[in-house]
Design an enzyme around this catalytic site. Structure first.
Site, PDB file in Angstrom:
ATOM      1  N   ASP A 110       0.768  -1.232   0.000  1.00 35.19           N
ATOM      2  CA  ASP A 110       0.000   0.000   0.000  1.00 35.19           C
ATOM      3  C   ASP A 110       0.807   1.294   0.000  1.00 35.19           C
ATOM      4  O   ASP A 110       1.915   1.377   0.477  1.00 35.19           O
ATOM      5  CB  ASP A 110      -0.944  -0.002   1.208  1.00 35.19           C
ATOM      6  CG  ASP A 110      -0.304  -0.605   2.444  1.00 35.19           C
ATOM      7  OD1 ASP A 110      -1.035  -1.184   3.234  1.00 35.19           O
ATOM      8  OD2 ASP A 110       0.918  -0.477   2.609  1.00 35.19           O
ATOM      9  N   THR A 111       0.168   2.322  -0.524  1.00 35.40           N
ATOM     10  CA  THR A 111       0.602   3.703  -0.501  1.00 35.40           C
ATOM     11  C   THR A 111      -0.012   4.368   0.736  1.00 35.40           C
ATOM     12  O   THR A 111      -1.030   3.908   1.237  1.00 35.40           O
ATOM     13  CB  THR A 111       0.082   4.410  -1.770  1.00 35.40           C
ATOM     14  OG1 THR A 111       0.627   3.771  -2.912  1.00 35.40           O
ATOM     15  CG2 THR A 111       0.444   5.877  -1.792  1.00 35.40           C
TER      16      THR A 111
END
Length: 351
Positions: free
Chosen positions: A165-166
């Site tokens: 994830d970002t």
């Protein structure tokens, strides 16, 4: 209101408490800026720096490694009041890429000599040089590599497109200005020089409070598979839909469904993974913080100026057997008022 996310993906239940604590810490950092009279842009920078410094996230320290074992990060910010954007891509050795994106954004406010135009996006060695010129903290590559990242690299050598994830943040300050930010280490074992949505205009972030007295204001930060978010320019698409809606929650659901899940640009993709965090403020000052994702889960936190502590959660799909990860969207949100920050009406929508 400050809201943050630690990405949309699959968050192990054994780490839920850690994700919630990290989101809470980031919200507090952003809210400290707001309470001190700082801007929304300064607040999202402060919040994302906290997320970048924690190895739990895929941003800054602990980022996914390239096939060469290096950390190369992407980040961007956008100021809704002046509509300026700043991004950096595939940047090495910068401890906090979001701080670099902020400096690139702010430099555009300074008149350049000989009629030159200040850049809105810098990548690679050029981005590193700019970071040094602004006295941002530069470290050795090994100082950005966490034990977890090294273990993952060894585990997945030979496997491509492993996604993590970002991180990101959205904010509306006391003046009604909105801003957004995101930061990412990118795909695990990505090719050196690869740039994802977190660095690119209209893809990772969008913010617009240009005409807040006559139009609704919106800030968006996305997460998920960078290539798919670039192809759909999802941050701007969501913002456009939210600015002209009667119900922000249903608008986010429709936007992610029609502009991402059913996008013609992703017709070849079977599983489409994305998440979005947004704040919507109407002309009258009524606001909604929103999150939506097509992944198994999404880590979210938010805090109003009147709150004693942030609210955090791991948003997940229901156990409905008809739900298919990567082909449908779940959306949630919470209301607030810009002037009072006193409403606490929660809402959920899932399909």
């Amino acid at each position: 209101m400050i809201a943050v996310h630690c990405g949309a993906g699959s968050h192990s239940t054994k780490h839920h408490v850690k994700y919630n604590k990290l989101c809470s810490k980031a919200c507090r950092a952003g809210m400290e800026v707001i309470k001190a009279g700082g801007s929304a842009l300064e607040a999202v920078r402060a919040a994302v720096i906290i997320l970048e410094n924690d190895p739990l996230s895929n941003a800054g320290y602990g980022s996914n490694l390239t096939v060469e074992g290096r950390v190369e990060c992407d980040a961007s910010v956008m100021n809704g009041d002046n509509l300026l954007f700043g991004g950096c891509g595939s940047v090495p050795k910068v401890k906090n890429p979001v701080a670099l994106a902020y400096e690139i954004c702010q430099k555009q406010l300074v008149e350049q000599p000989s009629g030159l135009v200040a850049p809105s996006l810098l990548v690679g060695s050029g981005a590193l040089k700019h970071a040094r010129s602004k006295s941002l903290k530069i470290v050795k590559n090994k100082d950005l590599v966490s034990p977890k990242a090294e273990r993952q690299m060894r585990k997945y050598l030979g496997i491509v497109n492993v996604k993590l994830d970002t991180v990101g943040a959205v904010c509306v300050d006391s003046t009604g200005c909105v801003a957004s930010a995101c930061s990412s280490g990118g795909l695990l074992l990505k090719s050196p020089g690869r740039v994802g949505q977190a660095a690119l205009y209209g893809c990772g972030v969008w913010a617009d409070s240009w005409a807040k007295k006559s139009e609704d204001s919106v800030a968006v930060s996305t997460t998920g598979c960078g290539e798919h978010l670039v192809q759909t320019q999802l941050a701007k698409e969501i913002s456009d839909d939210l600015k002209n809606c009667s119900c922000p929650v249903t608008a986010l659901y429709s936007s992610m469904t029609n502009k991402f899940i059913n996008s013609r640009y992703l017709h070849r993709i079977k599983e489409k993974n994305a998440g979005a965090l947004a704040v919507h403020v109407s002309k009258t000052g009524e606001g909604t913080v929103l999150w939506g994702h097509s992944t198994e889960s999404m880590s979210v936190g938010y805090m109003r100026i009147s709150d004693a502590k942030p609210k955090t959660l791991i948003s997940t799909f229901s156990s409905d057997e008809r739900v298919k990860i990567g082909s449908t969207v779940t959306v949630g949100g919470n209301n607030f008022y810009l002037s009072e920050s006193s409403s606490d009406a929660s809402m959920e929508l899932q399909a």
